[in-house]
Design an enzyme around this catalytic site. Structure first.
Site, PDB file in Angstrom:
ATOM      1  N   GLU A   1     -15.458   5.900   4.342  1.00  0.00           N
ATOM      2  CA  GLU A   1     -14.102   6.002   3.785  1.00  0.00           C
ATOM      3  C   GLU A   1     -14.132   6.864   2.526  1.00  0.00           C
ATOM      4  O   GLU A   1     -15.113   6.841   1.786  1.00  0.00           O
ATOM      5  CB  GLU A   1     -13.560   4.609   3.421  1.00  0.00           C
ATOM      6  CG  GLU A   1     -13.375   3.718   4.630  1.00  0.00           C
ATOM      7  CD  GLU A   1     -12.770   2.361   4.280  1.00  0.00           C
ATOM      8  OE1 GLU A   1     -11.981   2.270   3.323  1.00  0.00           O
ATOM      9  OE2 GLU A   1     -13.100   1.393   4.982  1.00  0.00           O
TER      10      GLU A   1
ATOM     11  N   HIS B   1     -13.875   0.210   7.142  1.00  0.00           N
ATOM     12  CA  HIS B   1     -12.732  -0.564   7.647  1.00  0.00           C
ATOM     13  C   HIS B   1     -12.953  -1.073   9.073  1.00  0.00           C
ATOM     14  O   HIS B   1     -13.625  -0.429   9.882  1.00  0.00           O
ATOM     15  CB  HIS B   1     -11.494   0.346   7.622  1.00  0.00           C
ATOM     16  CG  HIS B   1     -10.205  -0.384   7.831  1.00  0.00           C
ATOM     17  ND1 HIS B   1      -9.613  -0.500   9.060  1.00  0.00           N
ATOM     18  CD2 HIS B   1      -9.398  -1.031   6.955  1.00  0.00           C
ATOM     19  CE1 HIS B   1      -8.480  -1.181   8.931  1.00  0.00           C
ATOM     20  NE2 HIS B   1      -8.330  -1.507   7.671  1.00  0.00           N
TER      21      HIS B   1
ATOM     22  N   LYS C   1       0.470   4.293   4.312  1.00  0.00           N
ATOM     23  CA  LYS C   1       0.160   3.893   2.935  1.00  0.00           C
ATOM     24  C   LYS C   1       0.924   4.788   1.967  1.00  0.00           C
ATOM     25  O   LYS C   1       2.117   4.627   1.863  1.00  0.00           O
ATOM     26  CB  LYS C   1      -1.338   3.858   2.771  1.00  0.00           C
ATOM     27  CG  LYS C   1      -1.809   2.726   3.720  1.00  0.00           C
ATOM     28  CD  LYS C   1      -3.139   2.206   3.637  1.00  0.00           C
ATOM     29  CE  LYS C   1      -3.240   0.998   4.563  1.00  0.00           C
ATOM     30  NZ  LYS C   1      -4.453   0.993   5.364  1.00  0.00           N
TER      31      LYS C   1
ATOM     32  N   SER D   1     -11.073   0.483   0.925  1.00  0.00           N
ATOM     33  CA  SER D   1      -9.771  -0.184   0.888  1.00  0.00           C
ATOM     34  C   SER D   1      -9.782  -1.490   0.117  1.00  0.00           C
ATOM     35  O   SER D   1      -8.753  -1.902  -0.403  1.00  0.00           O
ATOM     36  CB  SER D   1      -9.268  -0.421   2.306  1.00  0.00           C
ATOM     37  OG  SER D   1     -10.176  -1.237   3.025  1.00  0.00           O
TER      38      SER D   1
ATOM     39  N   ASN E   1       0.814  -1.218   0.000  1.00  0.00           N
ATOM     40  CA  ASN E   1       0.000   0.000   0.000  1.00  0.00           C
ATOM     41  C   ASN E   1       0.847   1.268   0.000  1.00  0.00           C
ATOM     42  O   ASN E   1       0.338   2.358   0.197  1.00  0.00           O
ATOM     43  CB  ASN E   1      -0.916   0.015   1.219  1.00  0.00           C
ATOM     44  CG  ASN E   1      -1.966  -1.071   1.136  1.00  0.00           C
ATOM     45  OD1 ASN E   1      -2.450  -1.386   0.062  1.00  0.00           O
ATOM     46  ND2 ASN E   1      -2.299  -1.645   2.279  1.00  0.00           N
TER      47      ASN E   1
ATOM     48  N   ASP F   1     -12.433   8.366   6.663  1.00  0.00           N
ATOM     49  CA  ASP F   1     -11.174   7.627   6.733  1.00  0.00           C
ATOM     50  C   ASP F   1     -10.521   7.739   5.360  1.00  0.00           C
ATOM     51  O   ASP F   1     -11.007   7.168   4.381  1.00  0.00           O
ATOM     52  CB  ASP F   1     -11.464   6.170   7.109  1.00  0.00           C
ATOM     53  CG  ASP F   1     -10.193   5.353   7.278  1.00  0.00           C
ATOM     54  OD1 ASP F   1      -9.193   5.674   6.611  1.00  0.00           O
ATOM     55  OD2 ASP F   1     -10.210   4.388   8.066  1.00  0.00           O
TER      56      ASP F   1
ATOM     57  N   HIS G   1      -6.612   5.590   2.099  1.00  0.00           N
ATOM     58  CA  HIS G   1      -6.166   5.309   0.731  1.00  0.00           C
ATOM     59  C   HIS G   1      -6.365   6.503  -0.203  1.00  0.00           C
ATOM     60  O   HIS G   1      -6.321   6.351  -1.417  1.00  0.00           O
ATOM     61  CB  HIS G   1      -6.907   4.085   0.180  1.00  0.00           C
ATOM     62  CG  HIS G   1      -6.629   2.854   0.971  1.00  0.00           C
ATOM     63  ND1 HIS G   1      -5.548   2.046   0.746  1.00  0.00           N
ATOM     64  CD2 HIS G   1      -7.278   2.327   2.041  1.00  0.00           C
ATOM     65  CE1 HIS G   1      -5.549   1.045   1.620  1.00  0.00           C
ATOM     66  NE2 HIS G   1      -6.590   1.194   2.415  1.00  0.00           N
TER      67      HIS G   1
HETATM   68  C1  LIG Z   1      -4.873   0.534   6.645  1.00  0.00           C
HETATM   69  C2  LIG Z   1      -6.123   1.200   7.056  1.00  0.00           C
HETATM   70  C3  LIG Z   1      -6.275   1.713   8.349  1.00  0.00           C
HETATM   71  C4  LIG Z   1      -5.262   1.475   9.435  1.00  0.00           C
HETATM   72  O1  LIG Z   1      -4.118   2.233   9.264  1.00  0.00           O
HETATM   73  P1  LIG Z   1      -2.772   1.726   9.943  1.00  0.00           P
HETATM   74  O2  LIG Z   1      -1.951   2.949  10.009  1.00  0.00           O
HETATM   75  O3  LIG Z   1      -2.207   0.680   9.041  1.00  0.00           O
HETATM   76  O4  LIG Z   1      -3.136   1.191  11.291  1.00  0.00           O
HETATM   77  C5  LIG Z   1      -7.417   2.426   8.635  1.00  0.00           C
HETATM   78  N1  LIG Z   1      -8.386   2.580   7.720  1.00  0.00           N
HETATM   79  C6  LIG Z   1      -8.285   2.084   6.487  1.00  0.00           C
HETATM   80  C7  LIG Z   1      -9.391   2.316   5.518  1.00  0.00           C
HETATM   81  C8  LIG Z   1      -7.171   1.361   6.119  1.00  0.00           C
HETATM   82  O5  LIG Z   1      -7.094   0.831   4.903  1.00  0.00           O
END
Ligand SMILES: *Cc1c(COP(=O)(O)O)cnc(C)c1O
Length: 372
Positions: free
Chosen positions: A178, A134, A229, A182, A48, A207, A210
């Site tokens: 989101e 997520h 990411k 993801s 990612n 969120d 991505h």
């Molecule tokens: C990866 C991810 C997270 C968590 O982030 P980390 O920093 O890896 O703990 C939260 N929300 C989404 C949508 C993700 O893809």
């Protein structure tokens, strides 16, 4: 009561039977979009690190400087002595990029969600959450003790109906979704949900794990995300009004009761953010590659650097993944509970350094072998 070891053995056997047993595979990320497994170099469609900044010389140099000057660890929670100088720069960069007053950095995106959501709503309150949000948004929602109502994926009308029926029975109300989903790569209807939230006296928290560095930022009451990411390092953040951030410093338990990130981590993330901010051509590459791939498969253009190839049962996704790996391409199969039952898939994550030959080869193999 079975012995502890038997309990675990039984559970693993059940998972194995369903094709859902997971195993961590030792993987060395030897360069941008290249990983080594069992001594073999593979082209990775499963990192990612969309902009391949984890291996950028400037990011590594920033980490090394901080490591040498400030040591390997933060030593305590940020509220004690762990709030080292690199945090200030990182948080002001994040706030600028998100067009908010302030940002607050947590030790991961997971910690940001699980710390923030329960600080904002509790037992007398309501959460509306997209069905495909997520795991850490769901976990934060459950931990809060608020009533949690799920709306159908990206279905603003469904969310509106739920608000009409239930909003007045609760105190505060938080809507969770989101910006880029993801596992599906589609975009959330952020502007519509923001409008809906404001009409129903609710707060929208997005969120953007991505989205940062890949799609244009979209405003929300609170924007959370990750530094793991596109930023290529580790850590999570929440951006919003200054009073909200100050309140979270006082109430977000995953911030208060957890050690700060190492200075090298924070300095590396700040450097990576500057690269990302100043290089729009780099940021455009992952989506361009994803669109080359969707076009080769005869599908509508990708909306983000994430493209799922949904294959159904876990065994089929595992077989497709093994076939690609034999051909030097790493595309990890994603199975329930990471995705809904019956939708096991290959999840392609396109990063800036991927070569067109490898993208075309992946699409060709999928077609040849009857997977797309
Ligand atoms: C990866 C991810 C997270 C968590 O982030 P980390 O920093 O890896 O703990 C939260 N929300 C989404 C949508 C993700 O893809």
């Amino acid at each position: 009561m079975p012995a502890l070891r038997e309990f675990a053995r039984d559970q693993l056997a059940i998972a194995e039977q369903k094709g859902l047993r997971r195993r961590m595979v030792q993987t060395e990320r030897t360069g941008p979009a290249i990983v080594r497994r069992a001594g073999r170099d593979l082209v990775s469609f499963s990192c990612n690190d969309y902009l391949n900044l984890a291996h950028h010389p400037r990011v590594i140099a920033a980490a090394t400087r901080a490591l040498n000057q400030q040591g390997a660890g933060a030593g305590a929670s940020r509220l004690v002595t762990g709030n080292h100088p690199a945090y200030g720069e990182l948080e002001s960069l994040l706030a600028q990029m998100k067009q908010t007053e302030r940002a607050l950095v947590f030790s991961s995106g997971y910690a940001a969600n699980v710390g923030t959501i329960p600080a904002l709503v509790g037992r007398d309150d309501l959460i509306l959450i997209d069905r495909l949000a997520h795991a850490c948004q769901w976990d934060g929602a459950r931990l809060s003790g608020a009533t949690v109502l799920r709306f159908e994926h990206n279905d603003v009308e469904n969310a509106r109906e739920l608000l009409k029926t239930h909003r007045q029975s609760f105190g505060r109300c938080l809507i969770l979704t989101e910006t880029v989903f993801s596992m599906d790569g589609d975009l959330g209807p952020i502007d519509e949900l923001r409008d809906l939230a404001s009409r129903h006296d609710a707060w929208l928290m997005t969120d953007d794990a991505h989205g940062l560095g890949l799609i244009p930022p979209r405003l929300a009451d609170l924007q959370m995300g990750t530094l793991s990411k596109a930023v290529g390092v580790a850590g999570g953040y929440v951006c919003g009004p200054s009073e909200v951030v100050a309140y979270l410093e006082n109430r977000a338990r995953t911030l208060m009761f957890s050690t700060g990130l190492p200075p090298s981590n924070v300095a590396a993330a700040a450097e990576a953010l500057k690269i990302l901010r100043d290089d729009p051509d780099l940021c455009a590459r992952p989506i361009a590659s994803a669109r080359r791939f969707t076009s080769a498969l005869g599908r509508p253009p990708a909306a983000s650097p994430i493209v799922p190839v949904v294959l159904g049962e876990p065994e089929r996704a595992m077989a497709a993944s093994a076939m690609l790996e034999q051909n030097g391409l790493l595309v990890v199969a994603i199975r329930p509970p990471s995705v809904p039952p019956g939708t096991a898939r290959l999840r392609f994550a396109f990063s800036a350094s991927l070569q067109v030959e490898d993208i075309d080869r992946a699409a060709g193999l999928l077609k040849e072998q009857g997977y797309a």
